[in-house]
Scaffold this active site. Structure first.
Site, mmCIF file in Angstrom:
data_model
loop_
_atom_site.group_PDB
_atom_site.id
_atom_site.type_symbol
_atom_site.label_atom_id
_atom_site.label_comp_id
_atom_site.label_asym_id
_atom_site.label_seq_id
_atom_site.Cartn_x
_atom_site.Cartn_y
_atom_site.Cartn_z
ATOM 1 N N CYS A 71 -8.831 8.718 11.317
ATOM 2 C CA CYS A 71 -8.013 7.551 10.854
ATOM 3 C C CYS A 71 -8.865 6.251 10.984
ATOM 4 O O CYS A 71 -8.848 5.816 11.965
ATOM 5 C CB CYS A 71 -6.533 7.561 11.802
ATOM 6 S SG CYS A 71 -5.781 5.910 11.647
ATOM 7 N N CYS A 74 -7.138 3.301 12.742
ATOM 8 C CA CYS A 74 -7.094 3.527 14.263
ATOM 9 C C CYS A 74 -8.615 3.233 14.842
ATOM 10 O O CYS A 74 -8.694 2.379 15.658
ATOM 11 C CB CYS A 74 -6.883 5.049 14.658
ATOM 12 S SG CYS A 74 -5.273 5.733 14.156
#
Length: 148
Positions: A71, A74
């Site tokens: 991600c 993230c």
């Protein structure tokens, strides 16, 4: 007595060694057995099924970042979370849960998008936010969440 019920296992943020900490001593600022670095404060802790209950049931508020290595938001948010963990040392404990490696925890906390950040006090969730935030906005949100 089962060792998993009476201890938490955490990875040292400095030397990456695994350490078992008795759950009744979590609030005593435990140090790594190898390098003597503080284990639970000042740097995010790797959250797992084996240690999450012991961490959440401490008297210190817990901030959890649910994330995954694939991600991009993230990965971009990780330095913000780490810097904030250092700044909030003593006021809150910061935990990162890799939802790929800890799929049962992702399901347990009903993670539908990442990053998701949750704040717990006394083992109960008091706030949640989805998405990566710039540091100033994250700190503002976190300060409000810790007052709840």
């Amino acid at each position: 007595m089962s060792t998993s019920a009476s201890t938490i296992t955490t990875r040292c943020p400095s030397c990456k060694g695994l350490n078992r900490v008795p759950t009744d001593r979590v609030s005593e600022s435990p140090k790594c057995g190898k390098c003597q670095t503080a284990l639970l404060d000042g740097a995010p802790i790797e959250g797992t099924e084996l240690n999450i209950d012991g961490l959440l049931n401490s008297d210190v508020p817990v901030v959890i970042d649910f994330w995954a290595p694939w991600c991009n938001p993230c990965v971009g948010f990780a330095p913000v979370f780490s810097d904030t963990a250092e700044e909030f040392n003593g006021r809150a404990r910061f935990v990162k849960i890799d939802t790929e490696a800890q799929q049962m925890l992702g399901a347990k906390y009903q993670i539908r998008s990442i990053p998701t950040v949750m704040v717990f006090k006394g083992g109960k969730r008091v706030d949640v936010i989805n998405g990566a935030l710039p540091k100033s906005q994250f700190n503002q949100w976190l300060n409000q969440a810790l007052l709840k």
